[in-house]
Motif scaffolding. Structure first.
Motif, PDB file in Angstrom:
ATOM      1  N   VAL A 143     -33.739  40.826 -21.767  1.00 23.71           N
ATOM      2  CA  VAL A 143     -34.072  40.468 -23.133  1.00 23.71           C
ATOM      3  C   VAL A 143     -32.970  40.997 -24.047  1.00 23.71           C
ATOM      4  N   ASN A 144     -32.657  40.221 -25.062  1.00 23.95           N
ATOM      5  CA  ASN A 144     -31.662  40.610 -26.069  1.00 23.95           C
ATOM      6  C   ASN A 144     -32.269  40.388 -27.441  1.00 23.95           C
ATOM      7  N   GLY A 145     -31.888  41.220 -28.379  1.00 32.39           N
ATOM      8  CA  GLY A 145     -32.391  41.073 -29.737  1.00 32.39           C
ATOM      9  C   GLY A 145     -31.466  41.754 -30.720  1.00 32.39           C
ATOM     10  N   THR A 146     -31.853  41.710 -31.976  1.00 32.34           N
ATOM     11  CA  THR A 146     -31.093  42.356 -33.042  1.00 32.34           C
ATOM     12  C   THR A 146     -32.059  43.103 -33.939  1.00 32.34           C
ATOM     13  N   THR A 147     -31.772  44.374 -34.190  1.00 35.11           N
ATOM     14  CA  THR A 147     -32.621  45.151 -35.091  1.00 35.11           C
ATOM     15  C   THR A 147     -32.105  45.001 -36.519  1.00 35.11           C
ATOM     16  N   ALA A 148     -32.969  45.299 -37.462  1.00 34.38           N
ATOM     17  CA  ALA A 148     -32.588  45.194 -38.873  1.00 34.38           C
ATOM     18  C   ALA A 148     -31.581  46.273 -39.258  1.00 34.38           C
ATOM     19  N   THR A 149     -31.602  47.413 -38.555  1.00 36.32           N
ATOM     20  CA  THR A 149     -30.732  48.520 -38.959  1.00 36.32           C
ATOM     21  C   THR A 149     -29.679  48.918 -37.932  1.00 36.32           C
ATOM     22  N   ALA A 150     -29.949  48.703 -36.644  1.00 39.79           N
ATOM     23  CA  ALA A 150     -29.030  49.186 -35.609  1.00 39.79           C
ATOM     24  C   ALA A 150     -28.238  48.086 -34.913  1.00 39.79           C
ATOM     25  N   GLY A 151     -28.456  46.844 -35.280  1.00 36.11           N
ATOM     26  CA  GLY A 151     -27.703  45.755 -34.663  1.00 36.11           C
ATOM     27  C   GLY A 151     -28.270  45.318 -33.327  1.00 36.11           C
ATOM     28  N   PRO A 152     -27.398  44.861 -32.418  1.00 33.55           N
ATOM     29  CA  PRO A 152     -27.859  44.285 -31.150  1.00 33.55           C
ATOM     30  C   PRO A 152     -28.489  45.323 -30.214  1.00 33.55           C
ATOM     31  N   VAL A 153     -29.510  44.887 -29.515  1.00 29.57           N
ATOM     32  CA  VAL A 153     -30.168  45.694 -28.488  1.00 29.57           C
ATOM     33  C   VAL A 153     -30.443  44.805 -27.286  1.00 29.57           C
ATOM     34  N   SER A 154     -30.549  45.403 -26.117  1.00 30.37           N
ATOM     35  CA  SER A 154     -30.897  44.633 -24.921  1.00 30.37           C
ATOM     36  C   SER A 154     -31.577  45.552 -23.924  1.00 30.37           C
ATOM     37  N   ASP A 155     -32.275  44.952 -22.978  1.00 28.79           N
ATOM     38  CA  ASP A 155     -32.939  45.709 -21.935  1.00 28.79           C
ATOM     39  C   ASP A 155     -33.174  44.780 -20.757  1.00 28.79           C
ATOM     40  N   ASP A 156     -33.394  45.368 -19.599  1.00 28.51           N
ATOM     41  CA  ASP A 156     -33.770  44.587 -18.426  1.00 28.51           C
ATOM     42  C   ASP A 156     -34.780  45.387 -17.629  1.00 28.51           C
ATOM     43  N   SER A 159     -43.191  32.084 -21.446  1.00 30.43           N
ATOM     44  CA  SER A 159     -43.922  32.042 -22.710  1.00 30.43           C
ATOM     45  C   SER A 159     -44.240  33.457 -23.177  1.00 30.43           C
ATOM     46  N   CYS A 160     -43.950  33.709 -24.437  1.00 32.38           N
ATOM     47  CA  CYS A 160     -44.298  34.990 -25.067  1.00 32.38           C
ATOM     48  C   CYS A 160     -45.369  34.769 -26.124  1.00 32.38           C
ATOM     49  N   GLY A 161     -46.165  33.723 -25.953  1.00 34.73           N
ATOM     50  CA  GLY A 161     -47.258  33.448 -26.878  1.00 34.73           C
ATOM     51  C   GLY A 161     -46.810  33.110 -28.284  1.00 34.73           C
ATOM     52  N   GLY A 162     -45.596  32.587 -28.428  1.00 35.80           N
ATOM     53  CA  GLY A 162     -45.092  32.209 -29.745  1.00 35.80           C
ATOM     54  C   GLY A 162     -44.462  33.348 -30.526  1.00 35.80           C
ATOM     55  N   VAL A 163     -44.453  34.560 -29.968  1.00 37.72           N
ATOM     56  CA  VAL A 163     -43.859  35.711 -30.649  1.00 37.72           C
ATOM     57  C   VAL A 163     -42.343  35.582 -30.625  1.00 37.72           C
ATOM     58  N   THR A 164     -41.724  35.672 -31.783  1.00 35.52           N
ATOM     59  CA  THR A 164     -40.264  35.587 -31.876  1.00 35.52           C
ATOM     60  C   THR A 164     -39.637  36.834 -32.496  1.00 35.52           C
ATOM     61  N   SER A 165     -40.458  37.707 -33.072  1.00 35.15           N
ATOM     62  CA  SER A 165     -39.943  38.973 -33.603  1.00 35.15           C
ATOM     63  C   SER A 165     -41.020  40.037 -33.477  1.00 35.15           C
ATOM     64  N   LEU A 166     -40.581  41.294 -33.458  1.00 36.67           N
ATOM     65  CA  LEU A 166     -41.509  42.419 -33.292  1.00 36.67           C
ATOM     66  C   LEU A 166     -41.257  43.479 -34.347  1.00 36.67           C
ATOM     67  N   ALA A 167     -42.313  44.117 -34.784  1.00 34.63           N
ATOM     68  CA  ALA A 167     -42.208  45.272 -35.673  1.00 34.63           C
ATOM     69  C   ALA A 167     -41.760  46.470 -34.841  1.00 34.63           C
ATOM     70  N   PRO A 168     -41.192  47.489 -35.464  1.00 33.66           N
ATOM     71  CA  PRO A 168     -40.814  48.691 -34.720  1.00 33.66           C
ATOM     72  C   PRO A 168     -41.990  49.243 -33.923  1.00 33.66           C
ATOM     73  N   THR A 169     -41.747  49.642 -32.704  1.00 34.38           N
ATOM     74  CA  THR A 169     -42.691  50.179 -31.714  1.00 34.38           C
ATOM     75  C   THR A 169     -43.672  49.135 -31.162  1.00 34.38           C
ATOM     76  N   ALA A 170     -43.592  47.894 -31.611  1.00 34.41           N
ATOM     77  CA  ALA A 170     -44.485  46.850 -31.094  1.00 34.41           C
ATOM     78  C   ALA A 170     -43.961  46.330 -29.757  1.00 34.41           C
ATOM     79  N   SER A 171     -44.821  45.646 -29.024  1.00 36.43           N
ATOM     80  CA  SER A 171     -44.417  45.053 -27.753  1.00 36.43           C
ATOM     81  C   SER A 171     -45.111  43.712 -27.588  1.00 36.43           C
ATOM     82  N   VAL A 172     -44.624  42.937 -26.647  1.00 40.79           N
ATOM     83  CA  VAL A 172     -45.226  41.648 -26.322  1.00 40.79           C
ATOM     84  C   VAL A 172     -45.091  41.442 -24.826  1.00 40.79           C
ATOM     85  N   SER A 173     -46.084  40.797 -24.235  1.00 38.39           N
ATOM     86  CA  SER A 173     -46.016  40.453 -22.813  1.00 38.39           C
ATOM     87  C   SER A 173     -45.695  38.977 -22.698  1.00 38.39           C
ATOM     88  N   CYS A 174     -44.770  38.654 -21.831  1.00 39.42           N
ATOM     89  CA  CYS A 174     -44.367  37.270 -21.596  1.00 39.42           C
ATOM     90  C   CYS A 174     -44.670  36.929 -20.144  1.00 39.42           C
TER      91      CYS A 174
END
Length: 79
Positions: free
Chosen positions: A50-63, A12-27
């Motif tokens: 985690v995988n995501g897509t930015t509005a300007t740079a496309g796909p991003v991921s991290d582990d 659970s990420c508390g219902g967060v499905t998107s983040l603003a630049p420099t924002a974070s969420v704890s799951c």
């Protein structure tokens, strides 16, 4: 976010499905470490991805990997 650790509940990420630049969420999720080999090893090694897509740079991921030492509940009560 995905985490293939056996025995882990839904994440659970508390219902967060998107983040603003420099924002974070704890799951979080709950783990039932009742599997004897896991308990006998005395440690849980876990990697989440985690995988995501930015509005300007496309796909991003991290582990990230976390190693958590386990303590036997009975041993803890004796201390």
């Amino acid at each position: 976010m995905t985490d293939p650790l056996p025995g882990l509940s839904a994440i659970s990420c508390g219902g967060v499905t998107s983040l603003a630049p420099t924002a974070s969420v704890s799951c979080s999720g709950d783990l039932r470490a009742s599997r004897r080999p896991t308990v006998d090893a005395g440690v849980i090694n876990n990697t989440a991805m985690v995988n995501g897509t930015t509005a300007t740079a496309g796909p991003v991921s991290d582990d990230d990997t976390l190693t958590t030492p386990l303590t036997d509940e009975a041993e803890r009560r004796r201390s």
